[in-house]
Design a protein around this motif. Structure first.
Motif, mmCIF file in Angstrom:
data_model
loop_
_atom_site.group_PDB
_atom_site.id
_atom_site.type_symbol
_atom_site.label_atom_id
_atom_site.label_comp_id
_atom_site.label_asym_id
_atom_site.label_seq_id
_atom_site.Cartn_x
_atom_site.Cartn_y
_atom_site.Cartn_z
ATOM 1 N N LEU A 51 -7.592 -3.658 -7.360
ATOM 2 C CA LEU A 51 -6.654 -4.776 -6.934
ATOM 3 C C LEU A 51 -5.244 -4.435 -7.579
ATOM 4 O O LEU A 51 -4.816 -4.007 -8.371
ATOM 5 C CB LEU A 51 -7.774 -5.911 -8.174
ATOM 6 N N PRO A 52 -4.016 -5.288 -6.943
ATOM 7 C CA PRO A 52 -2.636 -4.555 -6.859
ATOM 8 C C PRO A 52 -2.556 -5.290 -8.412
ATOM 9 O O PRO A 52 -3.113 -6.244 -9.122
ATOM 10 C CB PRO A 52 -2.136 -5.534 -5.775
ATOM 11 N N SER A 53 -1.639 -4.770 -9.222
ATOM 12 C CA SER A 53 -1.580 -4.742 -10.114
ATOM 13 C C SER A 53 -1.099 -5.972 -10.519
ATOM 14 O O SER A 53 -0.024 -6.487 -9.432
ATOM 15 C CB SER A 53 -0.305 -3.553 -10.850
ATOM 16 N N GLN A 54 -0.933 -6.591 -11.584
ATOM 17 C CA GLN A 54 -0.493 -8.493 -12.130
ATOM 18 C C GLN A 54 0.231 -8.665 -13.217
ATOM 19 O O GLN A 54 0.084 -7.849 -14.544
ATOM 20 C CB GLN A 54 -1.906 -8.781 -11.874
ATOM 21 N N GLU A 55 1.189 -9.045 -12.964
ATOM 22 C CA GLU A 55 2.505 -8.762 -14.376
ATOM 23 C C GLU A 55 1.409 -10.470 -14.923
ATOM 24 O O GLU A 55 1.181 -10.539 -14.789
ATOM 25 C CB GLU A 55 4.168 -10.012 -13.352
ATOM 26 N N ILE A 56 1.462 -9.754 -16.069
ATOM 27 C CA ILE A 56 0.903 -9.941 -17.126
ATOM 28 C C ILE A 56 1.862 -11.501 -17.878
ATOM 29 O O ILE A 56 3.569 -10.962 -18.415
ATOM 30 C CB ILE A 56 0.337 -9.340 -18.439
ATOM 31 N N GLY A 57 1.803 -12.311 -18.790
ATOM 32 C CA GLY A 57 2.742 -12.892 -19.025
ATOM 33 C C GLY A 57 2.422 -13.763 -20.811
ATOM 34 O O GLY A 57 1.280 -13.515 -21.135
#
Length: 224
Positions: free
Chosen positions: A161-167
């Motif tokens: 899966l593509p990387s996802q920004e962590i908030g």
């Protein structure tokens, strides 16, 4: 007994210990090794005994704390430069589970029984020893563990899966009170918060026990 004198000495001792903790770093509070534990006990005894001893004043308290500070600082420097000293004073991690098998000799050496081991593993979300591949008992008494591949949680990389920004979640309301600094940090104001609450059927901030904001997610709200 001079209560004013005791109070003054307590304040001086408190300030001295606080300053000492700042100088020596956070290891006196977290990641406590056996040596750090002894150090904290001795410091408490130095100040405690000095407060109730009529023959000891503020100068003696400061002198005792300063001497102990020098000893601890010298010890910390020695552990940083010499590995043998580090091993003696701070200890070293012990492998207590190796390739799914409990290393009984290490458990015995560290005075750890099976119930304690299970408790430590549960704190790492491992509820059965059969799920654990490796476990290390750290010098501060905590456990670091690696699950077997069959029980490990898959990562986004594993699933391609593509990387996802962590908030970072931001707390906006606690116990019915808005936290204005956090609102300013996300460039929001009180009117925006009230409007968000009304959209979820909450007329007043005082009805909110806890509210949390996270980027691109709906406001998480829990009322009383």
């Amino acid at each position: 007994m001079d209560f004013l004198k005791i109070a003054f000495e307590l304040v001086v001792g408190y300030i001295a210990l606080f300053a000492l903790t700042k100088i020596l770093g956070k290891t006196q509070i977290t990641q406590i090794t056996a040596f750090d534990f002894i150090s904290a006990l001795v410091l408490g005894e130095l100040v405690g005994n000095a407060v109730f001893d009529k023959d000891i004043g503020v100068r003696e308290i400061l002198f005792a704390v300063s001497c102990w500070c020098v000893l601890i600082f010298a010890t910390e420097m020695a552990t940083q430069k010499f590995k043998r000293v580090r091993k003696l004073l701070e200890g070293e991690p012990s492998i207590i589970i190796h390739k799914g098998k409990i290393v009984y000799n290490q458990l015995k050496k560290n005075h750890l029984d099976i119930n304690q081991l299970q408790h430590l593993l549960r704190s790492k979300d491992i509820f059965s020893i059969r799920e654990c591949e490796y476990a290390l008992l750290e010098t501060d008494g905590t456990v670091s563990a690696i699950k077997k591949s069959d029980f490990a949680t898959p990562t986004r990389n594993d699933l391609s899966l593509p990387s996802q920004e962590i908030g970072l979640p931001i707390t906006l309301v606690i116990d019915g009170e808005a936290i204005y600094d956090n609102l300013n940090a996300i460039s929001k104001d009180l009117d925006w918060l009230k409007n968000e609450l009304k959209q979820q059927g909450i007329p007043d901030i005082k009805n909110v026990l806890y509210a949390e904001w996270e980027k691109e997610k709906a406001l998480h709200i829990q009322t009383y």
